[in-house]
Write a protein that holds these residues in place. Structure first.
Motif, PDB file in Angstrom:
ATOM      1  N   PHE A   1       5.711  -8.431 -13.132  1.00  0.00           N
ATOM      2  CA  PHE A   1       5.093  -8.395 -11.804  1.00  0.00           C
ATOM      3  C   PHE A   1       4.055  -7.280 -11.718  1.00  0.00           C
ATOM      4  O   PHE A   1       2.932  -7.484 -11.251  1.00  0.00           O
ATOM      5  N   TRP A   2       4.414  -6.081 -12.180  1.00  0.00           N
ATOM      6  CA  TRP A   2       3.503  -4.943 -12.045  1.00  0.00           C
ATOM      7  C   TRP A   2       2.360  -4.976 -13.054  1.00  0.00           C
ATOM      8  O   TRP A   2       1.390  -4.245 -12.913  1.00  0.00           O
ATOM      9  N   GLU A   3       2.461  -5.843 -14.055  1.00  0.00           N
ATOM     10  CA  GLU A   3       1.314  -6.042 -14.949  1.00  0.00           C
ATOM     11  C   GLU A   3       0.170  -6.741 -14.222  1.00  0.00           C
ATOM     12  O   GLU A   3      -0.999  -6.553 -14.538  1.00  0.00           O
ATOM     13  N   LYS A   4       0.527  -7.550 -13.204  1.00  0.00           N
ATOM     14  CA  LYS A   4      -0.476  -8.356 -12.513  1.00  0.00           C
ATOM     15  C   LYS A   4      -0.768  -7.871 -11.091  1.00  0.00           C
ATOM     16  O   LYS A   4      -1.663  -8.405 -10.426  1.00  0.00           O
ATOM     17  N   ASN A   5      -0.004  -6.903 -10.576  1.00  0.00           N
ATOM     18  CA  ASN A   5      -0.182  -6.440  -9.195  1.00  0.00           C
ATOM     19  C   ASN A   5      -0.225  -4.919  -9.152  1.00  0.00           C
ATOM     20  O   ASN A   5       0.523  -4.258  -9.877  1.00  0.00           O
ATOM     21  N   THR A   6      -1.065  -4.385  -8.285  1.00  0.00           N
ATOM     22  CA  THR A   6      -1.124  -2.936  -8.097  1.00  0.00           C
ATOM     23  C   THR A   6      -0.234  -2.550  -6.922  1.00  0.00           C
ATOM     24  O   THR A   6      -0.072  -3.335  -5.966  1.00  0.00           O
ATOM     25  N   PRO A   7       0.357  -1.357  -6.942  1.00  0.00           N
ATOM     26  CA  PRO A   7       1.207  -0.916  -5.827  1.00  0.00           C
ATOM     27  C   PRO A   7       0.473  -0.945  -4.484  1.00  0.00           C
ATOM     28  O   PRO A   7       1.053  -1.329  -3.468  1.00  0.00           O
ATOM     29  N   GLN A   8      -0.786  -0.536  -4.473  1.00  0.00           N
ATOM     30  CA  GLN A   8      -1.535  -0.497  -3.212  1.00  0.00           C
ATOM     31  C   GLN A   8      -1.708  -1.896  -2.624  1.00  0.00           C
ATOM     32  O   GLN A   8      -1.494  -2.116  -1.425  1.00  0.00           O
ATOM     33  N   ARG A   9      -2.061  -2.862  -3.498  1.00  0.00           N
ATOM     34  CA  ARG A   9      -2.268  -4.227  -3.025  1.00  0.00           C
ATOM     35  C   ARG A   9      -0.951  -4.826  -2.524  1.00  0.00           C
ATOM     36  O   ARG A   9      -0.915  -5.527  -1.508  1.00  0.00           O
ATOM     37  N   PHE A  10       0.143  -4.543  -3.231  1.00  0.00           N
ATOM     38  CA  PHE A  10       1.435  -5.068  -2.813  1.00  0.00           C
ATOM     39  C   PHE A  10       1.890  -4.436  -1.500  1.00  0.00           C
ATOM     40  O   PHE A  10       2.466  -5.108  -0.643  1.00  0.00           O
ATOM     41  N   GLN A  11       1.629  -3.144  -1.321  1.00  0.00           N
ATOM     42  CA  GLN A  11       2.010  -2.474  -0.075  1.00  0.00           C
ATOM     43  C   GLN A  11       1.278  -3.085   1.119  1.00  0.00           C
ATOM     44  O   GLN A  11       1.856  -3.273   2.191  1.00  0.00           O
ATOM     45  N   GLU A  12       0.005  -3.384   0.944  1.00  0.00           N
ATOM     46  CA  GLU A  12      -0.774  -3.976   2.032  1.00  0.00           C
ATOM     47  C   GLU A  12      -0.239  -5.363   2.388  1.00  0.00           C
ATOM     48  O   GLU A  12      -0.042  -5.687   3.564  1.00  0.00           O
ATOM     49  N   ALA A  13      -0.005  -6.184   1.350  1.00  0.00           N
ATOM     50  CA  ALA A  13       0.529  -7.526   1.600  1.00  0.00           C
ATOM     51  C   ALA A  13       1.954  -7.449   2.136  1.00  0.00           C
ATOM     52  O   ALA A  13       2.328  -8.192   3.051  1.00  0.00           O
ATOM     53  N   GLY A  14       2.747  -6.540   1.573  1.00  0.00           N
ATOM     54  CA  GLY A  14       4.129  -6.390   2.005  1.00  0.00           C
ATOM     55  C   GLY A  14       4.247  -5.978   3.458  1.00  0.00           C
ATOM     56  O   GLY A  14       5.134  -6.446   4.173  1.00  0.00           O
ATOM     57  N   ARG A  15       3.345  -5.115   3.907  1.00  0.00           N
ATOM     58  CA  ARG A  15       3.374  -4.669   5.306  1.00  0.00           C
ATOM     59  C   ARG A  15       3.115  -5.857   6.236  1.00  0.00           C
ATOM     60  O   ARG A  15       3.786  -6.031   7.267  1.00  0.00           O
ATOM     61  N   LYS A  16       2.140  -6.695   5.868  1.00  0.00           N
ATOM     62  CA  LYS A  16       1.825  -7.871   6.687  1.00  0.00           C
ATOM     63  C   LYS A  16       3.003  -8.846   6.708  1.00  0.00           C
ATOM     64  O   LYS A  16       3.416  -9.320   7.766  1.00  0.00           O
ATOM     65  N   LEU A  17       3.573  -9.127   5.543  1.00  0.00           N
ATOM     66  CA  LEU A  17       4.695 -10.058   5.455  1.00  0.00           C
ATOM     67  C   LEU A  17       5.940  -9.512   6.144  1.00  0.00           C
ATOM     68  O   LEU A  17       6.700 -10.257   6.766  1.00  0.00           O
ATOM     69  N   SER A  18       6.137  -8.214   6.037  1.00  0.00           N
ATOM     70  CA  SER A  18       7.290  -7.588   6.690  1.00  0.00           C
ATOM     71  C   SER A  18       7.210  -7.732   8.204  1.00  0.00           C
ATOM     72  O   SER A  18       8.218  -8.016   8.871  1.00  0.00           O
TER      73      SER A  18
END
Length: 329
Positions: A108-125
Motif C-alpha cells: 500500500f505505501w509503495e503506491k500511496n504517500t502519507p499526505q495523500r492518504f491523510q487528505e483522503a482519509g479525512r474526507k472519508l472519515s
C-alpha cells in the motif's frame, strides 16, 4: 477496498441472535454505505469461547432446548460501517494488497504517500461519521430506542473523591461510592431491522420532532433535566407547526399573510384552540395529554425568560409520554 469505521457504542445495541452477520446497505452522499453486525460474539457457555470477540459482542440471553442452551440475545458493543472508496479519492488500491497480510502494508505505501492518504482519509472519515449518525437517527426513529448511539453518562460537574472526615480534611474516615446505573435497551427484532433497511434505502430523513424527542429522553437519562424540557418543547412545537402548515398548504401562494400568522402563532393560544382546529383535533389527544403539553411549553417559556423553575424528573417523564403520543402520529 472500503474505508471502515469501527463504531464503539456508548450504550450497547441489543439484538436477537438471528441478526448476527446482517447488514444495512444504503446510498449516502454518492457512496455505497454498509453497516454490518459481526458474526462473532463471546459466550461463556461455548466449549471454546471466542475471547477476542468479547469486546465486539456478548451473549446475554439464552433459551433452554433439548440439545442445550441456545443464544437468543446478543449485546453489540462494536458496529462496522464501510464507505465505498471512489477513484476520485486518489487512493491507489489493488487486489494484491490483500492477498498476503504480511505484505499488505508495504504494498500500500509503495503506491500511496502519507499526505495523500491523510487528505483522503479525512474526507472519508467525515462521510463515515455523517452516515453513521444518519443510521443511528433512523434506528432510534424506527425502534423507539432513544438512548441508542448517544452518550448517556451522567457527567459529574465537580468530580473527585468523596469521603467523611473528622478534623483534618485530608484524613478520611469512610469513603463514599455511589451506585452505578446500567441502562439496558430492548432487543432490536428482525422485523425492525427490515423496516430500518427500507427507510435507509428510500433515503427517508428523520423529522426534527423525532430527533428532538429522542434527544429529550437521552438528556433526561443523563441528568440534564433543563435540556430535556427544552428539547421536549421543540419536539412538540415543531410537530404542531408542521401540522398547522399542512392545513393551509392548499391555499394559493399569494395567501402569505395567513401563513405568517400561523408560523408565529403562540403555542399557548394554539393549545387552547386545539379542539377547534380540524388538523389538530384529528390527532385525538386526551385532556390530560393536552394539559401535559401546556406544562411543557409553560416550563420552556419560564426557562427561556430566566425565571427560576423547580424542575422534576418524574414530572417530565409523564409529560414525555404525552409528547410521544403527539409526535408518533
Amino acid at each position: 477496498m472500503d474505508f471502515v469505521l469501527r463504531c464503539e457504542m456508548p450504550v450497547d445495541l441489543l439484538v436477537v441472535s438471528e441478526l448476527l452477520g446482517n447488514e444495512h446497505k444504503f446510498s449516502f452522499e454518492g457512496r455505497e454505505i454498509v453497516l454490518k453486525l459481526s458474526k462473532r460474539y463471546f459466550s461463556s457457555d461455548d466449549d471454546e469461547p471466542d475471547q477476542e470477540a468479547s469486546k465486539i459482542a456478548r451473549c446475554v440471553g439464552w433459551s433452554k432446548e433439548p440439545s442445550g442452551k441456545r443464544a437468543v440475545h446478543i449485546s453489540i458493543e462494536k458496529l462496522f460501517l464501510t464507505v465505498q472508496v471512489l477513484d476520485s479519492d486518489d487512493i491507489d488500491v489493488a487486489s494484491e494488497m490483500v492477498i498476503s497480510e504480511a505484505k499488505t502494508s508495504d504494498l500500500f505505501w509503495e503506491k500511496n504517500t502519507p499526505q495523500r492518504f491523510q487528505e483522503a482519509g479525512r474526507k472519508l472519515s467525515n462521510i463515515a461519521s455523517r452516515a453513521f449518525d444518519y443510521w443511528c437517527r433512523v434506528t432510534r426513529w424506527k425502534t423507539g430506542l432513544s438512548y441508542f448511539g448517544l452518550p448517556l453518562e451522567r457527567h459529574e460537574a465537580h468530580p473527585g473523591w468523596r469521603y467523611l472526615a473528622s478534623v483534618d480534611p485530608l484524613e478520611y474516615v469512610a469513603s463514599f461510592n455511589d451506585t452505578a446505573t446500567i441502562h439496558v435497551l430492548p432487543s432490536v427484532t428482525v422485523q425492525e431491522w427490515e423496516v430500518i433497511q427500507e427507510s435507509l434505502q428510500a433515503g427517508v430523513q428523520t423529522s426534527l420532532w423525532i430527533d428532538t424527542f429522542h434527544e429529550s429522553n437521552r438528556r433526561l437519562a443523563a441528568g440534564d433535566v433543563r435540556g430535556a424540557y427544552l428539547d421536549a418543547a421543540v419536539s412538540a412545537e415543531s410537530f404542531i407547526r408542521h401540522k398547522l402548515m399542512q392545513s393551509v398548504a392548499a391555499l394559493p401562494a399569494t395567501e402569505t399573510a395567513i401563513r405568517k400568522r400561523i408560523e408565529s402563532w403562540n403555542m399557548t393560544d394554539v393549545l387552547s384552540r386545539f379542539d377547534k382546529i380540524s388538523t389538530l383535533s384529528s390527532l385525538d389527544l386526551s385532556r390530560e395529554q393536552l394539559a401535559n403539553l401546556r406544562s411543557v411549553f409553560d416550563t420552556r417559556n419560564a426557562i427561556m425568560h430566566g425565571k427560576h423553575v423547580d424542575l422534576k424528573e418524574a414530572e417530565l417523564k409523564v409529560m414525555l409520554k404525552s409528547v410521544k403520543a403527539l409526535v408518533d402520529k
